[in-house]
Design a protein around this motif. Structure first.
Motif, short mmCIF file in Angstrom:
data_model
loop_
_atom_site.label_atom_id
_atom_site.label_comp_id
_atom_site.label_asym_id
_atom_site.label_seq_id
_atom_site.Cartn_x
_atom_site.Cartn_y
_atom_site.Cartn_z
N ILE A 133 -3.75 -4.17 0.74
CA ILE A 133 -5.01 -3.86 0.05
C ILE A 133 -6.11 -3.94 1.11
O ILE A 133 -6.28 -4.99 1.75
CB ILE A 133 -5.30 -4.85 -1.09
CG1 ILE A 133 -4.13 -4.88 -2.09
CG2 ILE A 133 -6.59 -4.50 -1.80
CD1 ILE A 133 -4.25 -5.96 -3.15
N THR A 145 -3.47 0.37 -0.44
CA THR A 145 -4.41 0.58 -1.54
C THR A 145 -5.81 0.32 -1.01
O THR A 145 -6.09 -0.76 -0.49
CB THR A 145 -4.09 -0.37 -2.70
OG1 THR A 145 -2.79 -0.08 -3.17
CG2 THR A 145 -5.09 -0.23 -3.84
N VAL A 188 -10.13 0.62 -7.28
CA VAL A 188 -9.18 1.23 -6.34
C VAL A 188 -9.61 2.68 -6.15
O VAL A 188 -9.72 3.44 -7.12
CB VAL A 188 -7.74 1.15 -6.88
CG1 VAL A 188 -6.81 1.96 -6.00
CG2 VAL A 188 -7.29 -0.30 -6.96
N GLN A 246 -1.45 6.05 -10.03
CA GLN A 246 -1.77 4.83 -10.77
C GLN A 246 -1.41 4.96 -12.26
O GLN A 246 -1.45 3.97 -12.99
CB GLN A 246 -3.28 4.51 -10.67
CG GLN A 246 -3.77 4.26 -9.25
CD GLN A 246 -3.15 3.00 -8.67
OE1 GLN A 246 -3.14 1.98 -9.33
NE2 GLN A 246 -2.62 3.08 -7.47
N PHE A 271 -3.68 -0.74 -10.75
CA PHE A 271 -3.04 -0.99 -9.46
C PHE A 271 -1.57 -1.29 -9.70
O PHE A 271 -1.19 -1.79 -10.75
CB PHE A 271 -3.76 -2.22 -8.86
CG PHE A 271 -3.08 -2.86 -7.70
CD1 PHE A 271 -3.33 -2.44 -6.39
CD2 PHE A 271 -2.20 -3.92 -7.89
CE1 PHE A 271 -2.73 -3.06 -5.32
CE2 PHE A 271 -1.59 -4.54 -6.83
CZ PHE A 271 -1.84 -4.11 -5.54
N VAL A 282 -4.79 5.51 -2.86
CA VAL A 282 -3.54 4.84 -2.46
C VAL A 282 -2.87 5.73 -1.44
O VAL A 282 -2.62 6.91 -1.70
CB VAL A 282 -2.60 4.63 -3.67
CG1 VAL A 282 -1.29 4.02 -3.20
CG2 VAL A 282 -3.26 3.74 -4.70
N ARG A 285 2.74 0.99 1.71
CA ARG A 285 1.68 1.73 1.03
C ARG A 285 0.38 0.96 1.24
O ARG A 285 0.39 -0.23 1.51
CB ARG A 285 1.94 1.83 -0.47
CG ARG A 285 2.98 2.86 -0.84
CD ARG A 285 2.96 3.16 -2.32
NE ARG A 285 3.10 1.96 -3.11
CZ ARG A 285 2.52 1.80 -4.31
NH1 ARG A 285 1.74 2.73 -4.81
NH2 ARG A 285 2.72 0.68 -4.98
#
Lengths: 379, 247
Positions: free
Chosen positions: B49, B225, B232, B4, B39, B235, B223
């Motif tokens: 997400i 998150t 967050v 991040q 993020f 990840v 990916r």
């Protein structure tokens, strides 16, 4: 986007029909009731329209054209003697009973005209000649009298037929067309002298003095001079008409009654259009939120909502006005109830309906503008 | 959280969020939904997400989409700073650069499929004829040729979501935002929709962000998150994004 806004509106049939119906009803109620009211106001001036004269001289206590406080016959001479007056003639007007051939009675308005000049004569003769009322015991009746006095006869009353006014025989010498009056009674025209024979005797019999201003004088100037010199009340034709309308406004419940109905039409329009349109916007709020999220600006959405509101407004107004005109055409053919639709009336109704639509649109627009586009992500 | 630590404004990122705080209500009723979120989403990837209910996924999505104002922090979408834009600028930006796919499709039921799909183009000022022509082409791309004039209510859930995807693509946005795109679909239809979204993401200068609870579709993500309690947490690098510079 506007075609989509309209499609969204038209596709929600229940609300669309409700909105158009509400605004149609409001337009119809406001325009039709106002037209009937204006018709009544026009009827209150029936005497002035049927017996035209630039100056009307009456007893000082008389406030409007449908009431009588009789004057002395000598008052005609007093008015004639005034410099500002070119001519002045007597007129009798009274409501009497006529007896039909089957014995039933009908009220009539008896008008006594100056036999020399026939001033105040009906403008539109259908049959016969007005001058024939100079023949003893003859009268000219109007088209309404033909309808009313023919009851019990094998054929409609016509020239040469006889009926009774106040137990005295009257022979029809002609038929004329007149404007309806507030009382709704037919007009019977005869000479002033004969009218005094038909009418019940009272100490004073002169109802009106009709006069004309001398050359170089306005009617108003002549009126002022008549009032100053005689102590009588003199109105110009226009003043007398307005005074009559004012009298009905002040002394009868008619305006209030019509105003209440017209107000109800307005309230119904506001309530139905406002409530239905607001609920239409509420039901579409999720979609409006999606449009907002997709980049539709508040201004674009405002125009879409306004288009929807004014579209139903124009449709409702158009249908409502159309129905009012159909009503008017039907009643004018029958002559009842009174109906008068001056152009100002639809114009004012249009403004009111647009006001209602603006109100309805603003309710929706306020909701739309406050709406957070993030609402679309809330399930 | 090392991944991040990126440079705000870098061109390889489609979306960069830094220190975003968002709260709702005030006083005792104040709830902080995002507590300084950092993020990113890269160009050419499908990023998911995930997280439990109430963790702030949808709030974050709304912030990225520019549909929700936030209290503090910075949000860049393809280098455009949403935090510095006025409300009307954000609206204009959304209309040109972001496509939306909603949980309940949010298709207007009184409009036909082609009319629904043409909406983003019309918002951007296209003529009706041009918008409907392009919408018809995109409906064909998502496999709905011949259904253009149907109303959405006459279509299955999967087909409705395809219409929604067509609508999100028709104006060729760079960022596609999807909120629970498969929650109203069965497993097979959900998989088909995700395949389509992954294909869409495989384009230079584009990014698809999906918020989902549906663990059946997690493997479609490049990916992932993971959020928890307004932040967050992790990840997951589950897929190597396409490197367009090498192509």
């Amino acid at each position: 986007m506007y075609h989509l806004a309209l499609k969204m509106l038209f596709s929600d049939r229940a609300k669309y029909i409700m909105l158009v119906s509400g605004l149609t009803f409001a337009t119809l109620l406001m325009t039709q009731q106002a037209a009937v009211f204006f018709g009544i106001l026009a009827w209150t001036n029936g005497n002035l329209k049927n017996m035209r004269a630039p100056i009307w001289v009456v007893d000082p206590k008389v406030e409007q054209a449908n009431e009588i406080k009789s004057m002395r016959d000598t008052d005609v001479g007093r008015v004639r003697s005034i410099k500002g007056v070119e001519w002045a003639v007597p007129m009798y007007w009274g409501i009497l009973q006529s007896r039909l051939s089957d014995g039933t009675f009908k009220a009539v308005q008896l008008v006594g005209l100056d036999s020399a000049t026939m001033i105040g004569r009906p403008g539109n003769m259908i049959a016969g000649r007005i001058e024939d009322i100079r023949v003893p015991n003859t009268v000219v009746i109007d088209d309404l009298a033909v309808e009313r006095l023919s009851k019990g006869r094998p054929k409609p009353i016509g020239i040469g037929d006889v009926f009774e006014i106040n137990d005295k025989e009257a022979r029809v010498a002609g038929i004329c067309k007149t404007e309806k009056s507030f009382f709704g009674y037919p007009y019977i025209f005869t000479t002033y002298d004969q009218a005094l024979q038909f009418a019940p005797k009272t100490r004073k019999m002169l109802s009106f003095i009709l006069a004309h201003p001398a050359k170089g004088m306005t009617a108003k100037q002549a009126c002022l001079e008549i009032e100053k010199e005689t102590g009588l009340k003199a109105y110009t034709e226009e003043e007398f008409g307005l005074a009559t309308i004012k009298w009905f406004f002040v002394n009868t419940g008619i305006p209030f009654s019509f105003f209440t109905t017209i107000l109800m039409g307005f309230i119904v329009g506001v309530a139905i259009a406002g409530q239905t349109f607001y609920s239409f916007v509420l039901e579409n709020l999720k979609h409006i939120g999606a449009l907002k999220a997709m980049g539709a600006s508040d201004w674009l959405l405002t125009r879409m909502v306004a288009l929807q509101a004014f579209t139903v407004g124009l449709l409702g107004y158009g249908i409502g006005l159309g129905l009012t005109i159909v009503f008017g055409l039907l009643v004018l053919r029958k002559g009842m109830p009174p109906f008068s639709l001056p152009w100002q009336l639809p114009a004012v109704t249009f403004v009111i309906i647009m006001f209602i639509c603006t109100f309805a649109a603003l309710l929706g627009i306020a909701k739309v503008r406050k709406l957070e586009p993030a609402i679309v992500f809330r399930g | 959280m090392d991944n991040q630590q990126h440079k705000i404004g870098s061109n390889e990122y489609a979306v960069q969020v830094h220190g975003v705080i968002k709260s709702f209500g005030s006083g005792d009723a104040k709830t902080v939904a995002l507590k300084g979120v950092d993020f990113d989403a890269r160009q050419g990837e499908l990023l998911m997400i995930v997280g439990p209910s109430g963790c702030g996924k949808t709030t974050l999505l709304s912030v990225i989409a520019g549909t929700l104002a936030f209290d503090a922090g910075k949000v860049n979408v393809f280098g455009n700073p949403l935090h510095a834009m006025s409300k009307s600028e954000t609206t204009l930006f959304r209309g040109k650069n972001i496509g939306f796919i909603f949980q309940q499709f949010n298709l207007i039921p009184t409009l036909s499929c082609v009319e629904n799909v043409s909406v983003p183009l019309l918002i951007n000022g296209a003529t009706r004829a041009a918008a409907e022509k392009k919408a018809t082409e995109v409906l064909e791309v998502v496999g709905l040729k011949g259904r253009e004039n149907e109303r959405p209510t006459n279509l299955s859930g999967g087909q409705q979501q395809r219409v929604a995807i067509a609508r999100s693509l028709v104006h060729e946005p760079r960022l596609i935002i999807c909120d629970e795109p498969t929650s109203a679909l069965d497993k097979d239809n959900g998989a088909k929709i995700m395949e389509l979204l992954r294909e869409i993401a495989r384009a230079p200068d584009r990014c698809v962000i999906v918020v989902s609870h549906d663990n059946r579709i997690y493997h479609f993500a490049d990916r992932m998150t993971e959020m928890e309690d307004g932040k967050v947490q992790r990840v997951h690098e589950t897929y190597k994004p396409v490197n367009f510079k090498d192509q």
